[in-house]
Design an enzyme around this catalytic site. Structure first.
Site, mmCIF file in Angstrom:
data_model
loop_
_atom_site.group_PDB
_atom_site.id
_atom_site.type_symbol
_atom_site.label_atom_id
_atom_site.label_comp_id
_atom_site.label_asym_id
_atom_site.label_seq_id
_atom_site.Cartn_x
_atom_site.Cartn_y
_atom_site.Cartn_z
ATOM 1 N N LYS A 236 0.870 -1.177 0.000
ATOM 2 C CA LYS A 236 0.000 0.000 0.000
ATOM 3 C C LYS A 236 0.907 1.226 0.000
ATOM 4 O O LYS A 236 1.515 1.554 1.027
ATOM 5 C CB LYS A 236 -0.916 0.045 1.224
ATOM 6 C CG LYS A 236 -1.866 -1.157 1.353
ATOM 7 C CD LYS A 236 -1.316 -2.207 2.240
ATOM 8 C CE LYS A 236 -2.280 -3.378 2.411
ATOM 9 N NZ LYS A 236 -1.654 -4.534 3.052
ATOM 10 N N ASP A 241 3.768 14.240 -5.385
ATOM 11 C CA ASP A 241 4.645 15.370 -5.720
ATOM 12 C C ASP A 241 6.064 15.241 -5.177
ATOM 13 O O ASP A 241 6.679 16.258 -4.789
ATOM 14 C CB ASP A 241 4.033 16.684 -5.193
ATOM 15 C CG ASP A 241 2.783 17.101 -5.950
ATOM 16 O OD1 ASP A 241 2.501 16.507 -6.998
ATOM 17 O OD2 ASP A 241 2.088 18.010 -5.470
ATOM 18 N N LYS A 412 0.537 -4.223 11.380
ATOM 19 C CA LYS A 412 1.739 -5.019 11.129
ATOM 20 C C LYS A 412 2.939 -4.273 11.704
ATOM 21 O O LYS A 412 3.625 -3.513 11.011
ATOM 22 C CB LYS A 412 1.950 -5.254 9.634
ATOM 23 C CG LYS A 412 0.782 -5.988 8.934
ATOM 24 C CD LYS A 412 -0.098 -5.029 8.218
ATOM 25 C CE LYS A 412 -1.060 -5.662 7.240
ATOM 26 N NZ LYS A 412 -1.801 -6.794 7.659
ATOM 27 N N ASP A 417 13.063 -3.277 21.760
ATOM 28 C CA ASP A 417 13.506 -2.446 22.877
ATOM 29 C C ASP A 417 12.863 -1.063 22.789
ATOM 30 O O ASP A 417 11.654 -0.951 22.605
ATOM 31 C CB ASP A 417 15.039 -2.364 22.907
ATOM 32 C CG ASP A 417 15.667 -3.717 23.239
ATOM 33 O OD1 ASP A 417 15.015 -4.511 23.953
ATOM 34 O OD2 ASP A 417 16.777 -4.001 22.767
#
Length: 492
Positions: A236, A241, A412, A417
Protein backbone atom coordinates in the site's frame (compact mmCIF):
# COMPACT_ATOMS: atom_id res chain seq x y z
CA UNK A 1 -28.73 -63.40 -16.17
CA UNK A 2 -25.71 -64.21 -14.00
CA UNK A 3 -23.51 -63.79 -17.05
CA UNK A 4 -24.94 -60.32 -17.69
CA UNK A 5 -24.41 -59.38 -14.01
CA UNK A 6 -20.79 -60.55 -14.05
CA UNK A 7 -20.20 -58.81 -17.34
CA UNK A 8 -21.64 -55.58 -15.99
CA UNK A 9 -19.62 -55.84 -12.79
CA UNK A 10 -16.46 -56.47 -14.79
CA UNK A 11 -17.13 -53.35 -16.88
CA UNK A 12 -17.62 -51.23 -13.77
CA UNK A 13 -14.45 -52.59 -12.14
CA UNK A 14 -12.51 -52.14 -15.38
CA UNK A 15 -13.73 -48.52 -15.71
CA UNK A 16 -12.84 -47.87 -12.08
CA UNK A 17 -9.28 -49.20 -12.45
CA UNK A 18 -8.86 -47.29 -15.71
CA UNK A 19 -9.94 -44.06 -14.04
CA UNK A 20 -7.73 -44.81 -11.03
CA UNK A 21 -4.74 -45.53 -13.29
CA UNK A 22 -5.22 -42.27 -15.18
CA UNK A 23 -5.57 -40.36 -11.92
CA UNK A 24 -2.42 -42.03 -10.56
CA UNK A 25 -0.46 -41.06 -13.67
CA UNK A 26 -1.78 -37.48 -13.46
CA UNK A 27 -0.80 -37.23 -9.77
CA UNK A 28 2.62 -38.70 -10.55
CA UNK A 29 3.17 -36.14 -13.31
CA UNK A 30 2.02 -33.27 -11.10
CA UNK A 31 4.27 -34.47 -8.28
CA UNK A 32 7.20 -34.46 -10.70
CA UNK A 33 6.37 -30.89 -11.72
CA UNK A 34 6.23 -29.78 -8.08
CA UNK A 35 9.55 -31.49 -7.26
CA UNK A 36 11.66 -30.78 -10.34
CA UNK A 37 10.23 -27.68 -12.03
CA UNK A 38 8.65 -25.48 -9.36
CA UNK A 39 11.65 -25.90 -7.02
CA UNK A 40 9.80 -24.95 -3.86
CA UNK A 41 11.31 -25.21 -0.40
CA UNK A 42 11.56 -28.86 0.81
CA UNK A 43 8.83 -28.58 3.47
CA UNK A 44 6.39 -26.98 1.06
CA UNK A 45 7.28 -29.49 -1.68
CA UNK A 46 6.66 -32.49 0.58
CA UNK A 47 3.36 -31.08 1.82
CA UNK A 48 2.05 -30.43 -1.70
CA UNK A 49 3.08 -33.88 -2.95
CA UNK A 50 1.28 -35.47 0.00
CA UNK A 51 -1.82 -33.29 -0.54
CA UNK A 52 -2.03 -34.08 -4.27
CA UNK A 53 -1.64 -37.84 -3.74
CA UNK A 54 -3.76 -38.30 -0.62
CA UNK A 55 -6.60 -36.11 -1.94
CA UNK A 56 -6.42 -36.63 -5.73
CA UNK A 57 -9.18 -34.31 -6.92
CA UNK A 58 -9.35 -31.86 -4.02
CA UNK A 59 -5.55 -31.70 -3.77
CA UNK A 60 -5.20 -30.88 -7.46
CA UNK A 61 -7.76 -28.05 -7.21
CA UNK A 62 -6.10 -26.73 -4.05
CA UNK A 63 -2.73 -26.73 -5.77
CA UNK A 64 -4.10 -24.73 -8.69
CA UNK A 65 -5.51 -22.17 -6.25
CA UNK A 66 -2.66 -21.88 -3.77
CA UNK A 67 0.46 -23.65 -4.92
CA UNK A 68 1.01 -23.02 -8.61
CA UNK A 69 4.00 -20.78 -9.21
CA UNK A 70 3.13 -19.96 -12.83
CA UNK A 71 6.84 -19.97 -13.64
CA UNK A 72 8.66 -17.38 -11.56
CA UNK A 73 11.26 -16.99 -14.29
CA UNK A 74 8.62 -16.04 -16.85
CA UNK A 75 6.71 -13.76 -14.48
CA UNK A 76 9.68 -11.66 -13.50
CA UNK A 77 11.91 -11.85 -16.58
CA UNK A 78 11.10 -8.19 -17.24
CA UNK A 79 12.47 -6.97 -13.92
CA UNK A 80 15.68 -5.05 -14.71
CA UNK A 81 18.49 -3.71 -12.57
CA UNK A 82 17.82 -0.65 -10.45
CA UNK A 83 18.78 2.81 -11.55
CA UNK A 84 22.55 3.30 -11.94
CA UNK A 85 22.58 6.34 -9.65
CA UNK A 86 20.82 4.43 -6.87
CA UNK A 87 23.28 1.56 -7.24
CA UNK A 88 26.13 4.03 -6.90
CA UNK A 89 24.59 5.59 -3.79
CA UNK A 90 24.09 2.17 -2.19
CA UNK A 91 27.72 1.19 -2.81
CA UNK A 92 28.90 4.52 -1.44
CA UNK A 93 26.83 4.10 1.74
CA UNK A 94 28.07 0.54 2.21
CA UNK A 95 31.70 1.71 1.93
CA UNK A 96 31.10 4.42 4.51
CA UNK A 97 29.64 1.91 6.95
CA UNK A 98 32.50 -0.54 6.44
CA UNK A 99 35.16 2.19 6.79
CA UNK A 100 33.50 3.72 9.86
CA UNK A 101 32.93 7.11 8.22
CA UNK A 102 29.10 7.01 8.21
CA UNK A 103 27.49 9.76 10.28
CA UNK A 104 24.05 9.65 11.89
CA UNK A 105 21.68 12.08 13.59
CA UNK A 106 21.26 9.40 16.27
CA UNK A 107 24.56 7.89 17.35
CA UNK A 108 22.82 4.69 18.53
CA UNK A 109 22.38 3.61 14.91
CA UNK A 110 26.09 2.81 14.88
CA UNK A 111 25.34 -0.19 17.10
CA UNK A 112 23.09 -1.66 14.39
CA UNK A 113 25.23 -1.20 11.29
CA UNK A 114 25.01 -4.96 10.71
CA UNK A 115 21.31 -4.47 9.90
CA UNK A 116 22.09 -1.59 7.55
CA UNK A 117 24.67 -3.69 5.72
CA UNK A 118 22.20 -6.56 5.48
CA UNK A 119 19.57 -4.31 3.84
CA UNK A 120 22.07 -2.78 1.41
CA UNK A 121 23.61 -6.10 0.41
CA UNK A 122 20.20 -7.74 0.08
CA UNK A 123 18.32 -5.29 -2.17
CA UNK A 124 20.43 -2.10 -2.06
CA UNK A 125 18.04 -0.51 0.40
CA UNK A 126 19.71 2.45 2.08
CA UNK A 127 19.30 4.41 5.27
CA UNK A 128 17.69 7.79 4.59
CA UNK A 129 18.01 10.77 6.91
CA UNK A 130 16.07 13.97 7.50
CA UNK A 131 12.58 12.43 7.36
CA UNK A 132 9.42 13.44 9.14
CA UNK A 133 7.28 10.49 10.30
CA UNK A 134 3.62 10.69 11.34
CA UNK A 135 1.79 7.64 12.74
CA UNK A 136 -1.88 6.86 12.07
CA UNK A 137 -3.75 4.12 13.94
CA UNK A 138 -7.30 5.21 13.11
CA UNK A 139 -8.74 4.87 9.61
CA UNK A 140 -10.77 8.13 9.46
CA UNK A 141 -7.72 10.15 10.62
CA UNK A 142 -5.47 8.53 8.04
CA UNK A 143 -7.83 8.96 5.10
CA UNK A 144 -8.76 12.52 6.07
CA UNK A 145 -5.08 13.46 5.95
CA UNK A 146 -4.55 11.53 2.70
CA UNK A 147 -7.50 13.33 1.10
CA UNK A 148 -6.10 16.69 2.24
CA UNK A 149 -2.70 15.84 0.71
CA UNK A 150 -4.28 14.71 -2.56
CA UNK A 151 -6.34 17.91 -2.71
CA UNK A 152 -3.10 19.91 -2.50
CA UNK A 153 -1.24 17.83 -5.14
CA UNK A 154 0.29 19.91 -7.94
CA UNK A 155 2.23 17.50 -10.18
CA UNK A 156 1.44 13.81 -9.78
CA UNK A 157 -0.09 11.11 -7.60
CA UNK A 158 1.10 7.49 -7.43
CA UNK A 159 -1.69 5.44 -5.84
CA UNK A 160 -1.28 1.75 -4.95
CA UNK A 161 -3.42 -0.43 -2.68
CA UNK A 162 -3.83 -4.18 -2.39
CA UNK A 163 -7.59 -3.87 -1.77
CA UNK A 164 -9.56 -1.13 -3.50
CA UNK A 165 -13.35 -1.33 -3.34
CA UNK A 166 -16.06 0.49 -5.22
CA UNK A 167 -17.85 1.44 -2.01
CA UNK A 168 -18.32 4.70 -0.15
CA UNK A 169 -14.66 5.38 0.62
CA UNK A 170 -13.50 4.04 -2.73
CA UNK A 171 -15.80 6.29 -4.75
CA UNK A 172 -14.93 9.30 -2.61
CA UNK A 173 -11.28 8.80 -3.50
CA UNK A 174 -12.14 8.14 -7.14
CA UNK A 175 -14.04 11.44 -7.39
CA UNK A 176 -11.09 13.26 -5.87
CA UNK A 177 -8.57 11.62 -8.23
CA UNK A 178 -10.77 12.56 -11.20
CA UNK A 179 -10.92 16.15 -9.95
CA UNK A 180 -7.12 16.30 -9.71
CA UNK A 181 -6.71 14.73 -13.15
CA UNK A 182 -8.99 17.42 -14.61
CA UNK A 183 -6.74 20.03 -12.95
CA UNK A 184 -3.77 18.61 -14.86
CA UNK A 185 -2.26 16.43 -12.14
CA UNK A 186 -0.93 13.14 -13.51
CA UNK A 187 -2.41 10.13 -11.71
CA UNK A 188 -1.10 6.56 -11.84
CA UNK A 189 -3.11 3.85 -10.09
CA UNK A 190 -1.96 0.28 -9.39
CA UNK A 191 -4.24 -2.39 -7.97
CA UNK A 192 -3.79 -6.09 -7.34
CA UNK A 193 -5.68 -8.55 -9.53
CA UNK A 194 -7.02 -10.38 -6.47
CA UNK A 195 -7.45 -7.55 -3.98
CA UNK A 196 -9.08 -5.32 -6.60
CA UNK A 197 -11.84 -7.73 -7.59
CA UNK A 198 -14.43 -5.46 -5.92
CA UNK A 199 -13.22 -2.47 -7.95
CA UNK A 200 -15.86 -2.50 -10.70
CA UNK A 201 -15.18 -2.31 -14.44
CA UNK A 202 -17.57 0.63 -14.62
CA UNK A 203 -15.47 2.60 -12.14
CA UNK A 204 -12.25 1.67 -13.93
CA UNK A 205 -13.65 2.89 -17.24
CA UNK A 206 -14.80 6.12 -15.60
CA UNK A 207 -11.32 6.82 -14.20
CA UNK A 208 -9.58 5.99 -17.49
CA UNK A 209 -11.98 8.27 -19.37
CA UNK A 210 -10.61 11.16 -17.30
CA UNK A 211 -6.99 10.33 -18.13
CA UNK A 212 -6.08 8.28 -15.05
CA UNK A 213 -3.70 5.41 -15.85
CA UNK A 214 -4.72 2.13 -14.18
CA UNK A 215 -2.54 -0.99 -14.11
CA UNK A 216 -3.59 -4.36 -12.67
CA UNK A 217 -0.94 -6.53 -11.03
CA UNK A 218 -1.15 -10.22 -12.04
CA UNK A 219 -4.81 -10.12 -13.19
CA UNK A 220 -7.08 -13.15 -13.40
CA UNK A 221 -9.09 -14.45 -16.34
CA UNK A 222 -11.98 -12.19 -15.30
CA UNK A 223 -11.93 -9.11 -13.02
CA UNK A 224 -13.78 -10.94 -10.23
CA UNK A 225 -12.26 -14.39 -10.89
CA UNK A 226 -8.61 -14.94 -10.04
CA UNK A 227 -7.42 -18.47 -9.24
CA UNK A 228 -3.86 -17.41 -8.43
CA UNK A 229 -3.62 -16.99 -4.66
CA UNK A 230 0.17 -16.59 -4.72
CA UNK A 231 2.27 -13.62 -5.84
CA UNK A 232 -0.20 -11.00 -4.71
CA UNK A 233 0.99 -7.42 -4.49
CA UNK A 234 0.13 -6.67 -0.88
CA UNK A 235 1.81 -3.24 -0.83
CA UNK A 236 0.00 0.00 0.00
CA UNK A 237 1.93 2.99 -1.30
CA UNK A 238 0.91 6.55 -2.10
CA UNK A 239 3.42 9.15 -3.30
CA UNK A 240 2.46 12.78 -3.95
CA UNK A 241 4.65 15.37 -5.72
CA UNK A 242 8.00 13.85 -4.65
CA UNK A 243 7.16 15.21 -1.19
CA UNK A 244 4.77 12.94 0.69
CA UNK A 245 4.61 9.16 0.99
CA UNK A 246 2.23 6.77 2.72
CA UNK A 247 2.88 3.15 3.68
CA UNK A 248 1.20 0.77 6.11
CA UNK A 249 -1.69 -1.60 6.66
CA UNK A 250 -4.84 0.33 5.67
CA UNK A 251 -6.52 -0.62 2.38
CA UNK A 252 -9.37 1.23 0.65
CA UNK A 253 -12.78 0.00 1.79
CA UNK A 254 -15.51 1.06 4.17
CA UNK A 255 -14.39 -1.40 6.85
CA UNK A 256 -11.08 0.50 7.15
CA UNK A 257 -12.97 3.60 8.31
CA UNK A 258 -15.21 1.61 10.67
CA UNK A 259 -18.22 1.55 8.32
CA UNK A 260 -18.55 -2.25 8.20
CA UNK A 261 -20.37 -3.65 11.27
CA UNK A 262 -19.13 -7.22 10.66
CA UNK A 263 -15.59 -6.13 11.62
CA UNK A 264 -16.43 -3.41 14.12
CA UNK A 265 -13.57 -1.04 14.95
CA UNK A 266 -10.65 -1.53 12.53
CA UNK A 267 -7.30 -1.11 14.29
CA UNK A 268 -4.36 -0.64 11.95
CA UNK A 269 -1.08 1.25 11.65
CA UNK A 270 -0.01 3.50 8.78
CA UNK A 271 2.82 6.01 8.26
CA UNK A 272 2.94 9.36 6.51
CA UNK A 273 6.51 10.16 5.45
CA UNK A 274 7.98 13.43 4.24
CA UNK A 275 11.62 13.55 3.17
CA UNK A 276 14.20 11.45 1.30
CA UNK A 277 12.49 8.13 2.17
CA UNK A 278 9.72 9.12 -0.25
CA UNK A 279 12.17 8.53 -3.10
CA UNK A 280 12.45 4.85 -2.15
CA UNK A 281 8.67 4.45 -1.95
CA UNK A 282 8.37 6.06 -5.36
CA UNK A 283 11.03 3.76 -6.80
CA UNK A 284 9.21 0.74 -5.37
CA UNK A 285 5.98 1.92 -6.96
CA UNK A 286 7.73 2.37 -10.31
CA UNK A 287 9.09 -1.19 -10.32
CA UNK A 288 5.65 -2.61 -9.55
CA UNK A 289 3.90 -0.38 -12.08
CA UNK A 290 6.44 -1.22 -14.78
CA UNK A 291 5.70 -4.91 -14.38
CA UNK A 292 1.92 -4.46 -14.51
CA UNK A 293 1.50 -1.45 -16.82
CA UNK A 294 3.25 0.75 -19.33
CA UNK A 295 6.68 1.99 -18.32
CA UNK A 296 6.23 5.09 -20.50
CA UNK A 297 3.41 6.24 -18.19
CA UNK A 298 6.07 6.91 -15.56
CA UNK A 299 8.26 9.25 -17.63
CA UNK A 300 9.00 12.39 -15.63
CA UNK A 301 8.07 10.89 -12.27
CA UNK A 302 11.58 9.99 -11.09
CA UNK A 303 13.71 12.25 -8.96
CA UNK A 304 16.82 11.62 -6.88
CA UNK A 305 17.01 14.56 -4.46
CA UNK A 306 14.34 15.30 -1.88
CA UNK A 307 14.00 18.20 0.56
CA UNK A 308 15.00 17.92 4.21
CA UNK A 309 11.85 17.75 6.35
CA UNK A 310 12.75 16.17 9.69
CA UNK A 311 15.35 14.28 11.70
CA UNK A 312 14.16 10.66 11.51
CA UNK A 313 16.37 7.96 10.01
CA UNK A 314 14.83 4.91 8.36
CA UNK A 315 15.14 2.29 5.65
CA UNK A 316 12.35 1.43 3.19
CA UNK A 317 12.59 -2.36 2.85
CA UNK A 318 10.68 -4.43 0.33
CA UNK A 319 10.50 -8.14 -0.33
CA UNK A 320 8.73 -10.53 -2.64
CA UNK A 321 9.14 -13.55 -4.89
CA UNK A 322 11.34 -11.51 -7.24
CA UNK A 323 13.80 -10.34 -4.56
CA UNK A 324 17.23 -11.81 -3.93
CA UNK A 325 16.87 -11.68 -0.14
CA UNK A 326 13.94 -12.04 2.24
CA UNK A 327 14.81 -8.61 3.60
CA UNK A 328 11.72 -7.93 5.73
CA UNK A 329 11.80 -11.39 7.24
CA UNK A 330 15.55 -11.04 7.89
CA UNK A 331 14.96 -7.62 9.43
CA UNK A 332 12.47 -9.16 11.85
CA UNK A 333 14.99 -11.85 12.72
CA UNK A 334 17.75 -9.35 13.46
CA UNK A 335 15.41 -7.35 15.69
CA UNK A 336 14.52 -10.48 17.66
CA UNK A 337 18.07 -11.73 18.02
CA UNK A 338 19.53 -8.30 18.83
CA UNK A 339 16.88 -7.33 21.39
CA UNK A 340 18.24 -6.67 24.86
CA UNK A 341 14.96 -6.54 26.73
CA UNK A 342 11.65 -6.26 24.83
CA UNK A 343 10.13 -7.51 21.59
CA UNK A 344 6.63 -6.37 20.55
CA UNK A 345 4.69 -8.02 17.72
CA UNK A 346 1.28 -6.88 16.47
CA UNK A 347 -0.05 -8.91 13.57
CA UNK A 348 -3.38 -10.33 12.37
CA UNK A 349 -1.65 -13.58 11.39
CA UNK A 350 1.13 -15.21 13.40
CA UNK A 351 2.69 -18.03 11.37
CA UNK A 352 6.48 -17.73 11.69
CA UNK A 353 8.85 -19.90 9.70
CA UNK A 354 11.07 -22.32 11.58
CA UNK A 355 13.98 -19.89 11.85
CA UNK A 356 11.94 -17.02 13.27
CA UNK A 357 10.09 -19.38 15.58
CA UNK A 358 13.37 -20.67 16.99
CA UNK A 359 14.65 -17.09 17.39
CA UNK A 360 11.59 -16.23 19.45
CA UNK A 361 12.02 -19.36 21.59
CA UNK A 362 15.69 -18.54 22.20
CA UNK A 363 14.81 -14.95 23.10
CA UNK A 364 12.28 -16.17 25.65
CA UNK A 365 14.68 -18.71 27.13
CA UNK A 366 17.32 -15.96 27.34
CA UNK A 367 14.99 -13.90 29.52
CA UNK A 368 13.73 -11.40 26.93
CA UNK A 369 10.17 -10.10 27.16
CA UNK A 370 8.18 -11.15 24.07
CA UNK A 371 4.80 -9.42 23.76
CA UNK A 372 2.47 -10.67 21.00
CA UNK A 373 -0.95 -9.33 20.04
CA UNK A 374 -3.31 -11.00 17.53
CA UNK A 375 -7.06 -10.52 16.96
CA UNK A 376 -9.67 -12.48 18.87
CA UNK A 377 -11.93 -12.10 15.81
CA UNK A 378 -10.90 -14.29 12.86
CA UNK A 379 -11.25 -13.49 9.17
CA UNK A 380 -9.36 -16.57 7.88
CA UNK A 381 -10.19 -19.64 10.03
CA UNK A 382 -7.21 -21.83 9.06
CA UNK A 383 -4.75 -18.98 9.56
CA UNK A 384 -6.38 -18.08 12.88
CA UNK A 385 -6.11 -21.60 14.29
CA UNK A 386 -2.56 -22.03 13.00
CA UNK A 387 -1.64 -18.76 14.73
CA UNK A 388 -3.12 -20.03 18.00
CA UNK A 389 -1.11 -23.23 17.66
CA UNK A 390 2.23 -21.42 17.28
CA UNK A 391 1.41 -19.09 20.15
CA UNK A 392 0.54 -22.11 22.29
CA UNK A 393 4.14 -23.31 21.99
CA UNK A 394 5.49 -19.95 23.19
CA UNK A 395 3.21 -19.55 26.21
CA UNK A 396 4.96 -22.08 28.49
CA UNK A 397 8.26 -20.31 27.71
CA UNK A 398 6.86 -17.06 29.12
CA UNK A 399 5.45 -15.25 26.08
CA UNK A 400 3.09 -12.38 26.93
CA UNK A 401 0.10 -12.88 24.60
CA UNK A 402 -2.96 -10.69 24.06
CA UNK A 403 -6.12 -11.32 22.03
CA UNK A 404 -7.45 -8.00 20.71
CA UNK A 405 -11.21 -7.80 21.23
CA UNK A 406 -12.25 -4.28 20.24
CA UNK A 407 -13.02 -5.15 16.61
CA UNK A 408 -10.22 -6.41 14.35
CA UNK A 409 -6.51 -5.65 14.60
CA UNK A 410 -4.77 -5.55 11.21
CA UNK A 411 -1.63 -3.73 12.36
CA UNK A 412 1.74 -5.02 11.13
CA UNK A 413 4.20 -3.73 13.71
CA UNK A 414 7.38 -5.21 15.18
CA UNK A 415 9.29 -3.25 17.85
CA UNK A 416 12.65 -3.86 19.46
CA UNK A 417 13.51 -2.45 22.88
CA UNK A 418 13.15 1.35 22.85
CA UNK A 419 14.75 2.06 19.47
CA UNK A 420 13.95 0.08 16.29
CA UNK A 421 10.44 -0.07 14.83
CA UNK A 422 9.10 -1.83 11.73
CA UNK A 423 5.78 -0.70 10.27
CA UNK A 424 4.38 -1.68 6.90
CA UNK A 425 2.38 -4.20 4.94
CA UNK A 426 4.06 -7.49 5.93
CA UNK A 427 2.26 -9.79 8.34
CA UNK A 428 4.25 -12.04 10.64
CA UNK A 429 3.58 -15.07 8.45
CA UNK A 430 5.15 -17.24 5.77
CA UNK A 431 2.92 -15.86 3.01
CA UNK A 432 4.20 -12.34 3.60
CA UNK A 433 7.80 -13.55 3.85
CA UNK A 434 7.83 -15.60 0.64
CA UNK A 435 4.71 -15.34 -1.55
CA UNK A 436 3.50 -11.74 -1.34
CA UNK A 437 5.08 -8.48 -2.43
CA UNK A 438 5.50 -6.36 0.70
CA UNK A 439 7.10 -3.10 1.87
CA UNK A 440 8.01 -1.94 5.40
CA UNK A 441 9.72 1.03 6.98
CA UNK A 442 12.43 0.15 9.51
CA UNK A 443 12.81 3.21 11.72
CA UNK A 444 15.77 3.87 14.04
CA UNK A 445 14.40 6.36 16.56
CA UNK A 446 13.40 6.42 20.24
CA UNK A 447 10.51 8.84 19.78
CA UNK A 448 8.71 6.81 17.11
CA UNK A 449 9.37 3.60 19.00
CA UNK A 450 8.02 5.10 22.21
CA UNK A 451 4.80 6.20 20.52
CA UNK A 452 4.22 2.74 19.05
CA UNK A 453 5.01 0.99 22.35
CA UNK A 454 2.58 3.32 24.12
CA UNK A 455 -0.09 2.48 21.55
CA UNK A 456 0.55 -1.25 22.08
CA UNK A 457 -0.14 -0.92 25.79
CA UNK A 458 -3.24 1.16 25.08
CA UNK A 459 -4.46 -1.72 22.90
CA UNK A 460 -3.83 -4.10 25.79
CA UNK A 461 -6.74 -2.44 27.61
CA UNK A 462 -8.98 -3.70 24.77
CA UNK A 463 -7.51 -7.20 24.80
CA UNK A 464 -7.76 -10.46 26.71
CA UNK A 465 -4.54 -11.69 28.28
CA UNK A 466 -4.07 -15.29 27.15
CA UNK A 467 -2.24 -17.32 29.77
CA UNK A 468 -0.81 -20.82 29.54
CA UNK A 469 -3.45 -22.00 32.00
CA UNK A 470 -6.26 -20.58 29.83
CA UNK A 471 -4.78 -22.08 26.69
CA UNK A 472 -4.67 -25.56 28.21
CA UNK A 473 -8.43 -25.40 28.81
CA UNK A 474 -9.32 -25.30 25.11
CA UNK A 475 -11.62 -28.03 23.81
CA UNK A 476 -10.54 -31.16 21.94
CA UNK A 477 -12.23 -29.83 18.80
CA UNK A 478 -10.14 -26.65 19.06
CA UNK A 479 -6.99 -28.76 19.43
CA UNK A 480 -7.87 -30.70 16.27
CA UNK A 481 -8.44 -27.47 14.32
CA UNK A 482 -5.13 -26.07 15.52
CA UNK A 483 -3.18 -29.23 14.62
CA UNK A 484 -4.71 -29.50 11.14
CA UNK A 485 -4.22 -25.78 10.43
CA UNK A 486 -0.62 -25.89 11.60
CA UNK A 487 0.04 -28.80 9.26
CA UNK A 488 -1.07 -26.57 6.38
CA UNK A 489 0.86 -23.50 7.63
CA UNK A 490 3.59 -23.59 4.91
CA UNK A 491 0.94 -23.05 2.22
CA UNK A 492 -1.57 -20.79 4.04
Amino acid sequence: MLTNFLSGSYSVIRAYFLAFSNLFILNLALSAVIIFLERKKPTSTLLWVMTVNFFPVFGFILYLLLGQDMSRRKMFAEKQSVDTNLRRQAKRQLRKIKWGSMTYHNARIGDYEDMLQMFIRGEREMLTRDNDVEIFTNGPDKFNQLIKDIQEAKEFICFQYYIFKSDGLGRRLQDLLIQKAEEGVRVLMLIDGMGGRNFTLKDRRRLRAHGIKIAVFFPGILPRLNTHMNYRNHRKIVVIDHEIGYVGGFNVGDEYINQNPSFGYWRDTHLRLVGPAVRDLQWRFFLDYRFAGNEDDFIGFTKLSYPVKGDKELVIVSSGPDSHADSIRNGYDRMITRAKQDIYIQTPYFIPDEGLFNSLKIALMAGKNVHIMIPQKRDHPFVHWASRSFIGDLLPLGADVYLYQDGFIHSKVVLMDDFISSVGTANFDIRSFILNFEVNAFIFDEDINGKLVKKFWMDVSHSKHLTWEDYQKRSNWTKIREDLSRLLSPIL
